[in-house]
Enzyme design. Sequence first.
Site, PDB file in Angstrom:
ATOM      1  NE  ARG A  89      30.104   2.412 -13.097  1.00  0.00           N
ATOM      2  CZ  ARG A  89      29.429   1.363 -12.611  1.00  0.00           C
ATOM      3  NH1 ARG A  89      28.721   1.474 -11.522  1.00  0.00           N
ATOM      4  NH2 ARG A  89      29.476   0.207 -13.228  1.00  0.00           N
ATOM      5  NE  ARG A 123      26.134  -9.067 -14.854  1.00  0.00           N
ATOM      6  CZ  ARG A 123      26.668  -7.895 -14.472  1.00  0.00           C
ATOM      7  NH1 ARG A 123      27.193  -7.762 -13.264  1.00  0.00           N
ATOM      8  NH2 ARG A 123      26.697  -6.887 -15.305  1.00  0.00           N
TER       9      ARG A 123
HETATM   10  P1  ADP Z   1      28.325  -3.388 -13.527  1.00  0.00           P
HETATM   11  O1  ADP Z   1      27.638  -4.578 -12.930  1.00  0.00           O
HETATM   12  O2  ADP Z   1      28.759  -3.583 -14.905  1.00  0.00           O
HETATM   13  O3  ADP Z   1      29.385  -2.828 -12.667  1.00  0.00           O
HETATM   14  P2  ADP Z   1      26.245  -1.495 -12.813  1.00  0.00           P
HETATM   15  O4  ADP Z   1      25.034  -2.307 -12.585  1.00  0.00           O
HETATM   16  O5  ADP Z   1      26.995  -1.004 -11.647  1.00  0.00           O
HETATM   17  O6  ADP Z   1      27.206  -2.292 -13.782  1.00  0.00           O
HETATM   18  O7  ADP Z   1      25.892  -0.252 -13.736  1.00  0.00           O
HETATM   19  C1  ADP Z   1      25.144  -0.394 -14.927  1.00  0.00           C
HETATM   20  C2  ADP Z   1      25.076   0.942 -15.648  1.00  0.00           C
HETATM   21  O8  ADP Z   1      24.402   1.907 -14.831  1.00  0.00           O
HETATM   22  C3  ADP Z   1      26.424   1.577 -15.974  1.00  0.00           C
HETATM   23  O9  ADP Z   1      26.982   1.100 -17.175  1.00  0.00           O
HETATM   24  C4  ADP Z   1      26.027   3.067 -16.065  1.00  0.00           C
HETATM   25  O10 ADP Z   1      25.360   3.341 -17.279  1.00  0.00           O
HETATM   26  C5  ADP Z   1      25.004   3.180 -14.954  1.00  0.00           C
HETATM   27  N1  ADP Z   1      25.629   3.541 -13.659  1.00  0.00           N
HETATM   28  C6  ADP Z   1      25.681   2.781 -12.535  1.00  0.00           C
HETATM   29  N2  ADP Z   1      26.325   3.431 -11.552  1.00  0.00           N
HETATM   30  C7  ADP Z   1      26.711   4.624 -12.059  1.00  0.00           C
HETATM   31  C8  ADP Z   1      27.435   5.740 -11.550  1.00  0.00           C
HETATM   32  N3  ADP Z   1      27.912   5.756 -10.284  1.00  0.00           N
HETATM   33  N4  ADP Z   1      27.647   6.793 -12.374  1.00  0.00           N
HETATM   34  C9  ADP Z   1      27.162   6.810 -13.633  1.00  0.00           C
HETATM   35  N5  ADP Z   1      26.498   5.799 -14.184  1.00  0.00           N
HETATM   36  C10 ADP Z   1      26.254   4.697 -13.403  1.00  0.00           C
HETATM   37  P1  ADP Z   2      29.899  -6.536 -10.703  1.00  0.00           P
HETATM   38  O1  ADP Z   2      28.834  -6.174  -9.685  1.00  0.00           O
HETATM   39  O2  ADP Z   2      31.256  -6.084 -10.285  1.00  0.00           O
HETATM   40  O3  ADP Z   2      29.536  -6.119 -12.097  1.00  0.00           O
HETATM   41  P2  ADP Z   2      28.945  -9.299 -10.382  1.00  0.00           P
HETATM   42  O4  ADP Z   2      28.955  -9.547  -8.897  1.00  0.00           O
HETATM   43  O5  ADP Z   2      27.644  -9.057 -11.029  1.00  0.00           O
HETATM   44  O6  ADP Z   2      30.006  -8.115 -10.723  1.00  0.00           O
HETATM   45  O7  ADP Z   2      29.692 -10.533 -11.074  1.00  0.00           O
HETATM   46  C1  ADP Z   2      29.835 -10.577 -12.492  1.00  0.00           C
HETATM   47  C2  ADP Z   2      29.662 -12.026 -12.956  1.00  0.00           C
HETATM   48  O8  ADP Z   2      30.775 -12.806 -12.502  1.00  0.00           O
HETATM   49  C3  ADP Z   2      28.419 -12.718 -12.402  1.00  0.00           C
HETATM   50  O9  ADP Z   2      27.934 -13.613 -13.383  1.00  0.00           O
HETATM   51  C4  ADP Z   2      28.929 -13.482 -11.189  1.00  0.00           C
HETATM   52  O10 ADP Z   2      28.157 -14.652 -10.931  1.00  0.00           O
HETATM   53  C5  ADP Z   2      30.346 -13.828 -11.616  1.00  0.00           C
HETATM   54  N1  ADP Z   2      31.326 -13.829 -10.511  1.00  0.00           N
HETATM   55  C6  ADP Z   2      31.340 -13.011  -9.420  1.00  0.00           C
HETATM   56  N2  ADP Z   2      32.398 -13.269  -8.629  1.00  0.00           N
HETATM   57  C7  ADP Z   2      33.087 -14.275  -9.235  1.00  0.00           C
HETATM   58  C8  ADP Z   2      34.294 -15.002  -8.925  1.00  0.00           C
HETATM   59  N3  ADP Z   2      35.020 -14.714  -7.826  1.00  0.00           N
HETATM   60  N4  ADP Z   2      34.704 -15.948  -9.782  1.00  0.00           N
HETATM   61  C9  ADP Z   2      33.987 -16.217 -10.911  1.00  0.00           C
HETATM   62  N5  ADP Z   2      32.851 -15.586 -11.262  1.00  0.00           N
HETATM   63  C10 ADP Z   2      32.398 -14.626 -10.443  1.00  0.00           C
END
Ligand code: ADP
Ligand code: ADP
Length: 210
Positions: A89, A123
Amino acid sequence: MGATRIVFLGPPGAGKGTQAKRVVVDLGLEHLSTGDILREEVARSTGLGKKAKGFMDRGELVPDDLIIDMIRGRIERAKKGFVLDGFPRTVAQAEALDRISTLDAVVNIDLARAEVVRRLTARRVCRACGTIYNLGFNLAAGTTRCEACGGELYQRDDDQPSVIENRYDVYERSTAPLIAFYRARGLLKPVDGKLGSDRVFAEVMRILAA
Ligand code: ADP
Ligand code: ADP
Ligand code: ZN
C-alpha cells in the site's frame, strides 16, 4: 503458464477481497489479505493487534515495518503462489516486496470515490467465514445471517462515512503512486471496478491466463 504471484491493487471497496476469494479457489493460490490478518490480530488482542488498532479505526495505514514483518513469512511459505490483497500500500512496502518475491501481475481494480463510499457503507461481512456482502446488490435489507454458513453478519468499524473518506484520501496519497511504480515495471493490468462482479472476475481471469 498463467500468473501465480499476483497483487490486487485498488482503492478500498474496489472489490479486491471479493475477487481474490474467487481467484484463489480457481487457481489454487493462497489468499493473503493484510486487512484480514490485522483484524484477526486485533480480535485476539495480540501485541501487533494492539499497535494496529488505532491506525485502523482512524483509516490510517499501519506502519510499514509492522506490515512487512507480518507478511514476509506468509509470502515465503506460499509455494504454489499467492494473491496479495491490500499489500503493498506504499512505495516502501512495494520495495520491500521486491526483495521478498518476484511478481507475475499487478491487477489494478479502479473505482471512483463516490462509488467507494456507496459500496463501503453497504458492506457486510460474515464473522464466521468471511464472505463479503453488499446491501446494494446481493443482500436483502434486514438479513442478519450468512447465506453460505449461517454465521453472523457485521459491519466493519472502519466502514463509516468519515473513516471511509479518510481511507480514500490515504489511498490517493500513499497507494495510488504504486500505479506508476508497477506500470514502469510492465506489470500493471487495469480493470474497471464499476463492472458487475462476474464481469470483473472474467476480466481478471483472462488477464491472469495470458
Ligand atoms: P479495504 O477493504 O478498505 O481495502 P483492508 O481490509 O485492506 O481495507 O484494510 C483495513 C485497514 O487495515 C486499513 O485501513 C489499514 O489501517 C490496515 N492495513 C491493511 N493493509 C495494510 C497495509 N498494507 N499497510 C498498512 N496498513 C494496512
Ligand atoms: P475491497 O477488498 O477492495 O475493499 P470488497 O471486495 O470488500 O472490496 O468489496 C467492497 C464492497 O463492494 C462489498 O460490499 C462487496 O460486496 C461490494 N462489491 C464488490 N465487487 C462489486 C462489484 N463488482 N459491483 C458491486 N459491488 C461490489
Ligand atoms: Zn459465512
